[in-house]
Design an enzyme around this catalytic site. Structure first.
Site, PDB file in Angstrom:
ATOM      1  N   CYS A   1      25.591 -19.147  68.164  1.00 20.45           N
ATOM      2  CA  CYS A   1      26.677 -20.037  67.740  1.00 20.45           C
ATOM      3  C   CYS A   1      26.121 -21.254  67.001  1.00 20.45           C
ATOM      4  CB  CYS A   1      27.470 -20.457  68.980  1.00 20.45           C
ATOM      5  SG  CYS A   1      28.518 -21.887  68.780  1.00 20.45           S
TER       6      CYS A   1
ATOM      7  N   CYS B   1      27.024 -24.659  68.433  1.00 18.42           N
ATOM      8  CA  CYS B   1      26.339 -24.812  69.727  1.00 18.42           C
ATOM      9  C   CYS B   1      24.916 -25.339  69.532  1.00 18.42           C
ATOM     10  CB  CYS B   1      26.278 -23.479  70.468  1.00 18.42           C
ATOM     11  SG  CYS B   1      27.897 -22.805  70.898  1.00 18.42           S
TER      12      CYS B   1
END
Length: 101
Positions: A29, A32
């Site tokens: 991600c 992230c």
């Protein structure tokens, strides 16, 4: 100290007492990857809260239990009770303000 990595077996015990901020994330991600360093910084700066993270790929049961639909999602617990849910990338300042509850 760094953020604590939580699993299905350690999650409930960790959130039961005090204030815990949990970052639900995954290695693939993009946002992230930006959030994790912020989480790590907070974990070294703040003594009044526990900063933790959950890899949704490794802990799908936890992601499902807390209805994590997109990541990063940050959940704020106080004495075992969910008090806030933040979806998407959060700034350090926003998180510090949320932790002062």
């Amino acid at each position: 100290m760094g953020a604590v990595t939580l699993t299905q077996s350690t999650f409930q015990e960790q959130i039961d007492q005090g204030v815990t901020l949990v970052d639900f994330w995954a290695p693939w991600c993009g946002p992230c990857k930006i959030q994790i360093p912020i989480i790590e910084e907070l974990s070294t700066e703040l003594d009044q809260a526990t900063i933790a993270k959950v890899n949704v790929d490794q802990e799908p049961e936890l992601a499902s239990k807390y209805e994590i639909m997109s990541i990063p999602t940050l959940l704020l617990f106080k004495d075992g009770e969910l008090v806030d849910k933040m979806v998407g990338l959060q700034s350090k300042e926003v998180l510090k303000n949320k932790l002062n509850i």
